[in-house]
Design a protein around this motif. Structure first.
Motif, PDB file in Angstrom:
ATOM      1  N   GLY A  78       0.847  -1.310  -0.148  1.00  0.00           N
ATOM      2  CA  GLY A  78      -0.165   0.554   0.009  1.00  0.00           C
ATOM      3  C   GLY A  78       0.839   1.240   0.142  1.00  0.00           C
ATOM      4  N   SER A  83      -0.565   3.146  -4.368  1.00  0.00           N
ATOM      5  CA  SER A  83      -1.458   2.939  -5.368  1.00  0.00           C
ATOM      6  C   SER A  83      -2.174   3.733  -6.186  1.00  0.00           C
ATOM      7  N   HIS A 111      -3.744   0.860   0.894  1.00  0.00           N
ATOM      8  CA  HIS A 111      -4.572   0.726  -0.505  1.00  0.00           C
ATOM      9  C   HIS A 111      -3.946   0.182  -1.920  1.00  0.00           C
ATOM     10  N   SER A 129     -10.029  -3.532   3.426  1.00  0.00           N
ATOM     11  CA  SER A 129      -8.494  -2.499   2.427  1.00  0.00           C
ATOM     12  C   SER A 129      -8.954  -1.677   3.400  1.00  0.00           C
TER      13      SER A 129
END
Length: 182
Positions: A78, A83, A111, A129
């Motif tokens: 992430g 991302s 992310h 997430s």
């Protein structure tokens, strides 16, 4: 002796949440896998400790040169900027789509699932997430739950997702199982 499994880690040039790269990387190595860093181009990429620049890392393979058949699994670390930048890289999207079409496991944290949304591979899947992605995941046809780790197996494809660095222990454990390394 069996051939070692190669695990591709997909990152952008900057904004990578460093611990979400280095911790799974170390677990893959310890389990006997071969991690490879894939990025937009050869050179170095910038890790971050949240918003503070941290270490740099050498890219092993540029996205444009990456061949999915060379890798047994994907990890998508992430970092908000990482991302967001990754989903703008057509070759990163292609790699994910080819990997999923081949039925190979994917693990994405924080992310990282934004790249999965962009690749249009979350439809009908259950994910977790960082909470700010839940609407994007749902709008892309996926389901979202606030869990430490979510393992979704569907049509022979395994997807492992987690929320944030605090979930790395569970994320690594389930990713290694999915990669047949743990």
């Amino acid at each position: 002796m069996a051939e070692q499994k190669k695990i591709a880690f997909l990152v952008a040039d900057e904004g990578i949440e460093q611990i979400e790269l280095t911790d799974p990387w170390q677990h893959v190595e310890k389990a006997g896998g071969v991690p490879r860093l894939l990025g937009p181009k050869l050179g170095t990429v910038q890790g971050f400790n949240h918003l503070t620049p941290a270490d740099t890392f050498d890219v092993d393979v540029a996205f444009a040169d990456a061949v999915d058949s060379d890798y047994d699994a994907l990890v998508i670390p992430g970092g908000v900027a990482n991302s967001d930048l990754l989903r703008l890289e057509p070759d990163a999207v292609r790699i994910v789509q080819e990997h999923v079409a081949a039925g190979k496991p994917v693990a994405a944290i924080c992310h990282g699932p934004w790249l999965l949304v962009e690749a249009d591979v979350v439809r009908g899947k259950m994910l977790t997430s960082f909470p700010s992605l839940k609407t994007d995941i749902r709008n892309a046809g996926g389901s979202w739950e606030d869990l430490e780790v979510q393992v979704c197996v569907m049509n022979g494809w395994t997807l492992v997702t987690s929320r944030n660095p605090g979930d790395l222990e569970a994320f690594n454990r389930e990713a290694l199982k999915a990669f047949d390394l743990g």
